[in-house]
Design an enzyme around this catalytic site. Sequence first.
Site, short mmCIF file in Angstrom:
data_model
loop_
_atom_site.label_atom_id
_atom_site.label_comp_id
_atom_site.label_asym_id
_atom_site.label_seq_id
_atom_site.Cartn_x
_atom_site.Cartn_y
_atom_site.Cartn_z
N HIS A 82 -2.56 -0.96 -3.41
CA HIS A 82 -3.64 -0.01 -3.13
C HIS A 82 -3.34 1.31 -3.84
CE1 HIS A 82 -4.39 -2.26 0.91
NE2 HIS A 82 -4.89 -2.91 -0.12
N SER A 114 0.85 -1.18 0.00
CA SER A 114 0.00 0.00 0.00
C SER A 114 0.89 1.24 0.00
CB SER A 114 -0.95 -0.03 1.20
OG SER A 114 -1.88 1.04 1.13
N ASP A 154 -4.57 -4.46 6.04
CA ASP A 154 -4.97 -5.33 4.94
C ASP A 154 -3.85 -6.31 4.62
OD1 ASP A 154 -6.57 -6.34 2.86
OD2 ASP A 154 -5.52 -5.09 1.40
#
Length: 345
Positions: free
Chosen positions: A191, A164, A284
């Site tokens: 992401h 991310s 995540d």
Amino acid sequence: MIVEDSLVMRRLLAHIVSRDPRLALAAAVASAEEALQELPRVRPDVISMDIRLPGMDGLEATRRIMAEHPTPIVVIAGAVQDESFNISMNALRAGALSVVEKPVGIETGGHEQIAETICTQLYIMSQVPVIRQRPSIAPRLRPPLPDAAPRPAQAPAVLAIAASTGGPPALAQVLGALPVDFPLPVLLVQHMGAAFMEGFANWLDGLVPLPVRLAEEGTVPKPGHVYVAPGDRHLLLSPQNTLRLSLEKPIASQRPSATLLFRSVATAAGARALGVLLTGMGEDGAIGLAEMRQAGGYTITENESTAVVYGMPAAAVRLGGSSLSLPLPAIGPRLLQLARKEAFG
């Protein structure tokens, strides 16, 4: 601080920022030179950076800021299919933290969502500690550290990797260490705004030896190819060894979700799965990586010493999902070592 040469866009961004109670506008300047001049006085918590600027462009400005006055930078990108997006991605390599879509006008469809994304990114990134970056040089690869866990019992069949915040340059470094004959398919979640994913895949394709493309429904993944989750779709590996794209609801506010990718790979490949979780804010991927390890797969997390944000890897370590923690330069060489079938007899 807003850095934007267009007066209209500068005012629009100032309007967007001024409406958000989490943010206060410290300064709005029209050039990189002015930004560098004002930084010591204004000392902003975060910078909104345009890329196409008169004189010094946003990429060089990012390099200078990270070398002289380290400050979290969010790149505000316009066109996502042309050369300016490559410049935006290179700004991430130079130290910027994220890239978000530039608003086009208050009356334009989707304006409120884009405005909310910009403000949220500015607020979140203002909390990230950044360090002074020296002029870019080719990193020296450190030898892999000793295993903290047994080697995989079986030769791996697939590699799943996710990141991310800070992910694009980290992914470029890890995948850049893998040769064109790397024997595993690579499934990747990063992401990033949906509008940027094709440009991101193209940018990565131009940097690493392996071919990189957006994943497509039903594809049988090939060894030595990288498949990137497209914008706003979960990427999954089916038990039939085909790629699936899913519109299932976001997990931990993320679609694509690293956890869903890792979970699907754990189910499909079991002990023949390799999983890697790199820098990123939030959690995540942590649960999915733990499930992959429980299924017999081998999992690597980026060590805190190199992670831009040690959120996602830290969560995986806490859950027991990490077979091994490595600094970023050691991850690619270790993956190559693990993937060599002759190592397993």
